[in-house]
Design an enzyme around this catalytic site. Structure first.
Site, PDB file in Angstrom:
ATOM      1  N   LYS A  65      -9.414  -0.338  -6.128  1.00  0.00           N
ATOM      2  CA  LYS A  65      -9.296   0.039  -4.884  1.00  0.00           C
ATOM      3  C   LYS A  65     -10.596   0.872  -4.532  1.00  0.00           C
ATOM      4  O   LYS A  65     -11.155   1.647  -5.485  1.00  0.00           O
ATOM      5  CB  LYS A  65      -8.173   1.287  -4.801  1.00  0.00           C
ATOM      6  N   HIS A  77       1.620   5.479  -1.605  1.00  0.00           N
ATOM      7  CA  HIS A  77       1.199   6.806  -2.588  1.00  0.00           C
ATOM      8  C   HIS A  77       2.337   7.137  -3.001  1.00  0.00           C
ATOM      9  O   HIS A  77       3.531   7.551  -2.206  1.00  0.00           O
ATOM     10  CB  HIS A  77       0.495   7.565  -1.632  1.00  0.00           C
ATOM     11  N   ASP A  88       1.286   2.745   3.679  1.00  0.00           N
ATOM     12  CA  ASP A  88       0.217   3.955   3.581  1.00  0.00           C
ATOM     13  C   ASP A  88       1.326   5.151   3.386  1.00  0.00           C
ATOM     14  O   ASP A  88       0.796   6.193   3.831  1.00  0.00           O
ATOM     15  CB  ASP A  88      -0.690   4.005   4.526  1.00  0.00           C
ATOM     16  N   HIS A 114       0.847  -1.215  -0.114  1.00  0.00           N
ATOM     17  CA  HIS A 114       0.033  -0.316  -0.015  1.00  0.00           C
ATOM     18  C   HIS A 114       0.812   1.249  -0.078  1.00  0.00           C
ATOM     19  O   HIS A 114       1.415   1.466   0.914  1.00  0.00           O
ATOM     20  CB  HIS A 114      -0.973   0.124   1.238  1.00  0.00           C
ATOM     21  N   HIS A 155      -4.649  -0.635   5.888  1.00  0.00           N
ATOM     22  CA  HIS A 155      -4.193   0.372   6.996  1.00  0.00           C
ATOM     23  C   HIS A 155      -5.174   0.199   8.248  1.00  0.00           C
ATOM     24  O   HIS A 155      -5.815   1.317   8.638  1.00  0.00           O
ATOM     25  CB  HIS A 155      -3.859   1.892   6.464  1.00  0.00           C
ATOM     26  N   HIS A 171     -10.361   1.254   1.772  1.00  0.00           N
ATOM     27  CA  HIS A 171     -10.268   2.095   2.576  1.00  0.00           C
ATOM     28  C   HIS A 171     -11.415   2.093   3.514  1.00  0.00           C
ATOM     29  O   HIS A 171     -12.525   2.540   2.915  1.00  0.00           O
ATOM     30  CB  HIS A 171     -10.253   3.492   1.857  1.00  0.00           C
TER      31      HIS A 171
END
Length: 349
Positions: A99, A15, A245, A13, A174, A136
């Site tokens: 996602k 970004h 994350d 995971h 997360h 999420h």
């Protein structure tokens, strides 16, 4: 001086952002991770095969020349996601997973799903084709306390999805609560756990005044939840695996606008390892970091190995963002200014 050698880990995971930030931070992941699942909530979300290809191309072009790092691309689900586009992208190895962001749950999620039941036909097709669903897991109802959003999402949405699609490969990302830990173990799904949720509880956001450096979504919870996450991560159980994350924001936005996200890529491995040492669970670190994720996704672990050494490791206060040899911004990393007890020494044969 203690040493530890493990199979090269993956980040399930991550970004990476876009443009200049991407170019300045990618090496923190590509140097010591074999693969990473790249989140699709860019400013223009990754909602099609074309956008995924373009984004992956920009990531690959930002990598060091000799890098073996593999970005695993995801598609951003919306109320209007085209089922054929989704499955074609998966079958042709463009999308690794899909996602699910509930609308307005986190950064760049305004295009997210407003009514999850409307995607049940999409989930059915994903289940039939073996395509993973990454979630999420928070509701966005203004009447629900921000610290309860994960638990309410599990009761209201996730419990229904797991019952209706028992063979759908699901990762609750997360996770932040003991409630989520229990649900994951009881329902044959996977979960990623971040380094920051293992180190901080919700008090961190209020030390020395309102501190945006420790604000992320989902927010850190009470201390009993942090301890539950530490037990889960260090347990060696196959359903829990590494997902940083890591979410960078330029200092001017993070400090003054309070953007959600913690940038932990520069020290993620060392941060996790600190927890495993504190919990007397170093023997389980390779499972969490390098084996459980590939096992869940039915892919092979990496072939290279990573050597870690127990020695003082001073974390930089800021990471410079550079353009044409000029510093144009900064990003504050997790553990900024702290001295960690472990350091990555490098790749070994």
């Amino acid at each position: 001086m203690k040493t530890l050698t493990i199979i090269k880990p993956d980040d399930w995971h991550l970004h990476l952002r876009e443009g200049l930030v991407l170019k300045n931070i990618i090496h923190f992941t590509s140097e010591f991770f074999g693969r990473a699942v790249v989140m699709p909530n860019t400013k223009t979300p990754i909602t099609s095969i074309e956008r995924a290809r373009y984004y992956k191309k920009s990531i690959v072009e930002a990598l060091p020349e000799s890098s073996k790092f593999e970005p695993l691309m995801t598609i951003y689900l919306t109320d209007d996601t085209d089922k054929e586009e989704l499955i074609n992208g998966f079958k042709n190895n463009i999308f690794f997973a899909a996602k699910l962001y509930p609308a307005n749950a986190t950064t760049n999620s305004s295009y997210g799903v407003k009514k999850i039941e409307n995607l049940y036909k999409i989930f059915e097709s994903m289940q039939d084709n073996g395509m993973p669903l990454l979630i999420h897991g928070e509701v966005t109802d203004s009447e629900v306390d921000v610290f309860d959003r994960e638990e309410v999402f599990i009761d209201k949405e996730l419990s229904q999805i797991t019952k209706r699609f028992p063979k759908l490969k699901i990762v609750l990302e997360h996770i932040t609560t003991s409630y989520a830990v229990d649900f994951v173990q009881e329902n044959n799904i996977g979960a990623t756990i971040t380094p920051h949720h293992l180190h901080i509880n919700r008090n961190a956001m209020f030390f020395g005044g309102l501190n945006s450096d420790f604000y992320c979504l989902p927010v850190a919870k009470r201390e009993n939840n942090r301890l539950s996450l530490r037990r889960a991560a260090t347990s060696g159980k196959k359903c829990f695996f590494l997902g940083t994350d890591s979410a960078p924001h330029l200092r001017k936005w993070k400090a003054f606008c309070g953007c959600a996200g913690i940038f932990n890529s520069p020290v993620a491995i060392e941060s996790y390892l600190t927890v495993f040492e504190e919990e007397d669970a170093l023997d389980n670190f390779e499972k969490f970091a390098s084996l459980n994720g590939p096992n869940f996704y039915n892919i092979s672990p990496n072939l290279e190995k990573l050597k870690l050494v127990s020695r003082p490791n001073k974390v930089k206060e800021f990471i410079d963002v550079v353009e044409d040899e000029n510093i144009v911004g900064q990003i504050k990393p997790f553990h900024a200014g702290e001295i960690l007890r472990w350091q990555v020494e490098g790749i070994v044969n």
